[in-house]
Write a protein that holds these residues in place. Structure first.
Motif, PDB file in Angstrom:
ATOM      1  N   VAL A  64       0.855  -1.183   0.000  1.00 20.79           N
ATOM      2  CA  VAL A  64       0.000   0.000   0.000  1.00 20.79           C
ATOM      3  C   VAL A  64       0.894   1.237   0.000  1.00 20.79           C
ATOM      4  CG1 VAL A  64      -1.711   1.343   1.318  1.00 20.79           C
ATOM      5  CG2 VAL A  64      -1.932  -1.149   1.146  1.00 20.79           C
ATOM      6  N   LEU A  65       0.639   2.108  -0.956  1.00 19.50           N
ATOM      7  CA  LEU A  65       1.301   3.406  -1.005  1.00 19.50           C
ATOM      8  C   LEU A  65       0.419   4.382  -0.237  1.00 19.50           C
ATOM      9  CD1 LEU A  65       3.237   5.611  -1.918  1.00 19.50           C
ATOM     10  CD2 LEU A  65       2.131   5.562  -4.154  1.00 19.50           C
ATOM     11  N   GLU A  66       0.968   4.906   0.859  1.00 13.65           N
ATOM     12  CA  GLU A  66       0.260   5.914   1.645  1.00 13.65           C
ATOM     13  C   GLU A  66       0.848   7.271   1.277  1.00 13.65           C
ATOM     14  OE1 GLU A  66      -0.495   5.839   6.174  1.00 13.65           O
ATOM     15  OE2 GLU A  66       1.138   7.272   5.884  1.00 13.65           O
ATOM     16  N   GLU A  67       0.039   8.065   0.589  1.00 13.87           N
ATOM     17  CA  GLU A  67       0.447   9.437   0.281  1.00 13.87           C
ATOM     18  C   GLU A  67      -0.166  10.323   1.364  1.00 13.87           C
ATOM     19  OE1 GLU A  67      -0.314  10.595  -3.889  1.00 13.87           O
ATOM     20  OE2 GLU A  67      -0.933   8.498  -4.121  1.00 13.87           O
ATOM     21  N   SER A  68       0.677  10.925   2.166  1.00 13.79           N
ATOM     22  CA  SER A  68       0.211  11.815   3.225  1.00 13.79           C
ATOM     23  C   SER A  68       0.595  13.242   2.873  1.00 13.79           C
ATOM     24  CB  SER A  68       0.842  11.436   4.568  1.00 13.79           C
ATOM     25  OG  SER A  68       0.472  10.126   4.921  1.00 13.79           O
ATOM     26  N   TYR A  69      -0.340  14.149   3.061  1.00 14.02           N
ATOM     27  CA  TYR A  69      -0.104  15.568   2.798  1.00 14.02           C
ATOM     28  C   TYR A  69      -0.533  16.350   4.026  1.00 14.02           C
ATOM     29  CZ  TYR A  69       0.075  13.822  -1.968  1.00 14.02           C
ATOM     30  OH  TYR A  69       0.389  13.099  -3.102  1.00 14.02           O
ATOM     31  N   TYR A  70       0.416  17.041   4.630  1.00 13.05           N
ATOM     32  CA  TYR A  70       0.145  17.832   5.824  1.00 13.05           C
ATOM     33  C   TYR A  70       0.297  19.299   5.481  1.00 13.05           C
ATOM     34  CZ  TYR A  70       0.823  13.335   8.071  1.00 13.05           C
ATOM     35  OH  TYR A  70       0.723  12.011   8.426  1.00 13.05           O
ATOM     36  N   THR A  71      -0.765  20.090   5.723  1.00 13.20           N
ATOM     37  CA  THR A  71      -0.732  21.515   5.416  1.00 13.20           C
ATOM     38  C   THR A  71      -0.863  22.307   6.700  1.00 13.20           C
ATOM     39  OG1 THR A  71      -1.761  21.094   3.258  1.00 13.20           O
ATOM     40  CG2 THR A  71      -1.821  23.364   4.086  1.00 13.20           C
ATOM     41  N   GLN A  72       0.134  23.163   6.938  1.00 12.48           N
ATOM     42  CA  GLN A  72       0.113  24.080   8.080  1.00 12.48           C
ATOM     43  C   GLN A  72       0.699  25.402   7.627  1.00 12.48           C
ATOM     44  OE1 GLN A  72       1.970  21.793  11.387  1.00 12.48           O
ATOM     45  NE2 GLN A  72       0.276  22.585  12.583  1.00 12.48           N
ATOM     46  N   LYS A  73       0.048  26.482   8.048  1.00 12.31           N
ATOM     47  CA  LYS A  73       0.509  27.836   7.731  1.00 12.31           C
ATOM     48  C   LYS A  73       0.728  28.010   6.228  1.00 12.31           C
ATOM     49  CE  LYS A  73       2.587  28.243  12.261  1.00 12.31           C
ATOM     50  NZ  LYS A  73       3.801  28.279  13.046  1.00 12.31           N
ATOM     51  N   GLY A  74      -0.197  27.428   5.434  1.00  9.10           N
ATOM     52  CA  GLY A  74      -0.161  27.601   3.986  1.00  9.10           C
ATOM     53  C   GLY A  74       0.870  26.762   3.252  1.00  9.10           C
ATOM     54  N   ARG A  75       1.577  25.902   3.956  1.00  6.75           N
ATOM     55  CA  ARG A  75       2.620  25.086   3.321  1.00  6.75           C
ATOM     56  C   ARG A  75       2.242  23.608   3.422  1.00  6.75           C
ATOM     57  NH1 ARG A  75       7.864  23.092   5.166  1.00  6.75           N
ATOM     58  NH2 ARG A  75       9.112  22.717   3.315  1.00  6.75           N
ATOM     59  N   THR A  76       2.291  22.911   2.288  1.00 12.04           N
ATOM     60  CA  THR A  76       1.948  21.495   2.256  1.00 12.04           C
ATOM     61  C   THR A  76       3.216  20.664   2.119  1.00 12.04           C
ATOM     62  OG1 THR A  76      -0.204  21.943   1.276  1.00 12.04           O
ATOM     63  CG2 THR A  76       0.640  19.702   1.035  1.00 12.04           C
TER      64      THR A  76
END
Length: 191
Positions: A64-76
């Motif tokens: 399984v490919l887990e693509e995680s994207y975390y966005t804080q203060k406008g930056r991903t």
């Protein structure tokens, strides 16, 4: 690759885990309570086993490919992970692998995969495999990994058909340097 046969329990686990999820509902609740500092987080979990060449005929696991994207203060910040899930001794085992050669954290995405020789894969030496047991309608488990002699990574997860709850913390010399007081709650995104 031939048609694979997975244990029914692993099939159930993958049905819960795979798909597109985010924590926007949790963020709305936290913001209404005046709680700040949590990232907007999105997971895209894709069974990508068919992209790996040279797997044994009787291969009974799922990559399984887990693509995680975390966005804080406008930056991903993208953070992809490759996991192998197998069913052993009544539990689901998660083994972490390094990003395959030729990919970066920006390019390792399900929509950008080419065939990858299974023999080229490297198990992550830092990550201790996680184990999940069935409790009611949820799968619960995790692991502790020592990334360095003083840096401990703790993973605890609870996956149910309603929500994926993920708690990740990093401690250095016993002091938390990363992590949140509440687990991040990922719910299946509307199509």
């Amino acid at each position: 690759m031939n048609e694979r046969t997975l244990a029914p329990q692993l099939e159930e686990f993958l049905q819960i885990l795979c798909g597109e999820f985010d924590n926007s509902q949790q963020l709305q609740q936290l913001e209404s309570q005046g709680v700040e500092g949590y990232p907007h987080a999105r997971h895209v979990n894709t069974d990508c086993t068919s992209f790996f060449t040279g797997l044994p005929e009787d291969f009974a696991g799922a990559f399984v490919l887990e693509e995680s994207y975390y966005t804080q203060k406008g930056r991903t910040n993208p953070m992809p992970h490759l996991f192998l899930f197998t069913y052993e001794d009544g539990q689901v085992k998660l083994t972490s692998y390094e990003i395959p050669e030729g990919y970066t954290k920006e390019t390792f995405r399900a929509d950008n995969l080419s065939p990858i020789p299974a023999a080229s894969l490297e198990v992550s030496e830092k990550f201790t495999p996680a184990w999940y047991k069935k409790e009611g309608d949820a799968w619960v488990g995790g692991s502790e990994s020592w990334f360095t002699p003083v840096m401990k990574f703790t993973l605890f997860e609870r996956f149910s058909p309603q929500v994926l709850e993920v708690t990740e913390t990093i401690e250095v010399n016993g002091k938390r340097t990363f992590g949140y007081d509440l687990p991040l709650e990922y719910r299946r995104a509307a199509k």
